[in-house]
Design an enzyme around this catalytic site. Structure first.
Site, PDB file in Angstrom:
ATOM      1  N   SER A  99       0.796  -1.191  -0.075  1.00 25.83           N
ATOM      2  CA  SER A  99      -0.187  -0.041  -0.398  1.00 25.83           C
ATOM      3  C   SER A  99       0.883   1.253  -0.343  1.00 25.83           C
ATOM      4  O   SER A  99       1.898   1.808  -1.773  1.00 25.83           O
ATOM      5  CB  SER A  99      -0.681  -0.089   1.302  1.00 25.83           C
ATOM      6  OG  SER A  99      -1.856   1.456   1.529  1.00 25.83           O
ATOM      7  N   ASP A 243      -3.282   6.061  -3.117  1.00 26.52           N
ATOM      8  CA  ASP A 243      -2.368   5.644  -2.650  1.00 26.52           C
ATOM      9  C   ASP A 243      -1.718   4.696  -3.403  1.00 26.52           C
ATOM     10  O   ASP A 243      -1.730   4.277  -4.375  1.00 26.52           O
ATOM     11  CB  ASP A 243      -2.854   4.919  -1.116  1.00 26.52           C
ATOM     12  CG  ASP A 243      -3.588   3.864  -1.099  1.00 26.52           C
ATOM     13  OD1 ASP A 243      -4.152   3.453  -2.798  1.00 26.52           O
ATOM     14  OD2 ASP A 243      -3.986   3.208  -0.214  1.00 26.52           O
ATOM     15  N   ASP A 247      -6.277   2.188  -3.760  1.00 26.81           N
ATOM     16  CA  ASP A 247      -7.412   1.539  -2.875  1.00 26.81           C
ATOM     17  C   ASP A 247      -8.522   2.182  -2.525  1.00 26.81           C
ATOM     18  O   ASP A 247      -9.579   1.990  -2.201  1.00 26.81           O
ATOM     19  CB  ASP A 247      -7.353  -0.195  -2.205  1.00 26.81           C
ATOM     20  CG  ASP A 247      -6.569   0.250  -1.423  1.00 26.81           C
ATOM     21  OD1 ASP A 247      -5.380   1.118  -0.746  1.00 26.81           O
ATOM     22  OD2 ASP A 247      -6.323  -1.014  -0.387  1.00 26.81           O
TER      23      ASP A 247
END
Length: 454
Positions: A99, A243, A247
């Site tokens: 992420s 990001d 998501d």
């Protein structure tokens, strides 16, 4: 000696430094364990743009295939594109990403068919146990028949599905600055937004897992400074930041001012309720603004409060049949997207709402952004439980004050509330406070921080 995965396997996913904490050898064991625990005859895998992602993803696929599962590799993708594949193909899935974490990190987000989450209570603990055992005793016996590994491109299908859920074809023309942060938004945005009445100004669309421009974490104000300035310079109608695995989306208005994720949640909730004839349950976590449940009720819906974290949101959505869920961390979940989170679908809703009327974004979101808040404030502490106990003692028994411990400690009064939660991974307490005016939120914030710091 068995690998120690206590720092690698988190509450909802696998995440750690490569190769210090994990490598392709462990990734292969995770693939085997994933198939063993889920019993999946076939799975789908995808990965982000980090340098270590293709190798880790392929190792996982080898481990899964050795246990007899057929593997469909969709290659470079956003996390919500992997969820799309899991839902549309009805396959268990694994996404390789860390992420917004720095380049040296990588991780795995796993799901069952239909994008159902795999967390500590839904298989992740068992997966960890098998990987630890096999790292000590050797790889498991392969299946009698090895599974196949094939490739499939799902980007166009993913984009078509999103665009079938939100119609942007008849909106007024908008100028949109998009900051992909060198993450997967640079891969998905051009296809999803192609051909729409949008003038897209791209920022940092080059896929680069070393994040040369800024961290791909738009919740940190330092990482949206470039976007804010570019929106002002371009005279754009809106700015959107994603990001690293795309998501989550974060929005700034035409003045370059950040739009609260809670306001985005309230706006999208109102649109989803309108699509559902003013009926439906909407999930919100306990650090979203008061405005979210208020807007839900005003639009005929039923708000349901839950703990912070995607496994809790998704669990409540499945239990209640909710049509939408929102978190203050800018995760947005949709029944029409297998209860999974997708920042891209939330962004399409905001664009449709903005382009469907003549006002500015700041004017539009003012009705959804009603109360001043502290933002999340992290404090390093030696004793999380002890400081929480001190807070509870300080507020317990005060007249007109209610306490609950659904997630950390939440204290609510008529004109203010705050929540303090311990971090799962660091020696931190996280404070979020909100009030009906700026002076009160500042007073509550300072009082709570004084107790936390002892």
């Amino acid at each position: 000696m068995a690998a120690d995965l206590s720092q690698l396997v988190k509450a909802y996913d696998v995440r750690g430094v490569v190769p210090d904490q994990w490598d392709e050898t462990l990734a292969e064991l995770f693939g085997a364990a994933f198939v063993r625990v889920t019993g999946a005859p076939a799975i789908v895998t995808g990965h982000d743009m980090r340098p270590s992602s293709p190798g880790l993803s392929r190792a996982f696929a080898r481990g899964a295939a050795a246990q007899g599962a057929d593997v469909t590799e969709i290659g470079l993708c956003s996390t919500d594109q992997l969820y799309y594949a899991s839902g549309a193909l009805n396959l268990a899935g694994a996404m390789f990403t860390a992420s917004h974490n720095p380049a040296k990190y990588n991780g795995i987000k796993m799901c069952r068919p239909g994008a159902a989450p795999v967390g500590q209570d839904t298989g992740l603990a068992e997966i960890r146990e098998l990987v630890e055992r096999w790292s000590d005793s050797g790889a498991p016996e392969p299946a009698a028949t090895t599974g196949t590994i094939t490739q499939r491109d799902t980007l166009e299908d993913y984009a078509a599905h999103l665009r079938s859920l939100v119609d942007l074809t008849s909106i007024r023309h908008l100028k949109v600055v998009v900051d992909a942060g060198n993450g997967m938004g640079g891969h998905t945005v051009p296809t999803v937004l192609a051909g729409l009445p949008l003038d897209v100004v791209p920022m940092y669309f080059e896929l680069d897992g070393t994040f040369p421009n800024h961290e791909a974490n738009p919740l940190d104000p330092a990482n949206i400074v470039d976007l804010q300035q570019r929106v002002r310079d371009e005279g754009a109608d809106i700015g959107i930041a994603f990001d690293g695995d795309a998501d989550r989306c974060f929005v700034v208005d035409e003045n370059g001012d950040p739009v609260s994720p809670s306001a985005v949640a309230a706006l999208v909730a109102s649109r989803e309720l309108a699509k559902n004839d003013g009926h439906g349950t909407v999930i919100h976590n306990l650090i979203t603004s008061w405005s979210v449940p208020e807007v839900v009720r005003e639009n005929g819906g039923t708000p349901v409060r839950t703990r912070v974290g995607h496994s809790f949101i998704k669990g409540e959505m499945a239990r209640t049949g909710a049509i939408f869920g929102g978190e203050h961390s800018a995760h947005y979940y949709f029944k029409d997207f297998w209860n999974a989170d997708t920042g891209m679908l939330a962004a399409l809703h905001v664009l449709a709402a903005l382009g469907g009327q003549d006002g500015t974004l700041s004017e539009l979101v003012a009705q959804y952004d009603r109360y001043p808040s502290s933002g999340e404030i992290n404090s390093t502490v030696d004793d999380q439980a002890g400081r929480l106990a001190a807070l509870k003692s300080a507020y317990e028994g005060r007249e007109g004050v209610e306490l609950d411990e659904l997630d950390g400690l939440t204290v609510t009064a008529a004109d203010w509330w705050f929540n303090v939660r311990p971090s799962n991974t660091e020696p931190l307490l996280r404070l979020n406070a909100e009030a009906r005016d700026e002076a009160t939120v500042a007073k509550v914030r300072d009082e709570v921080l004084a107790i936390i710091k002892g």
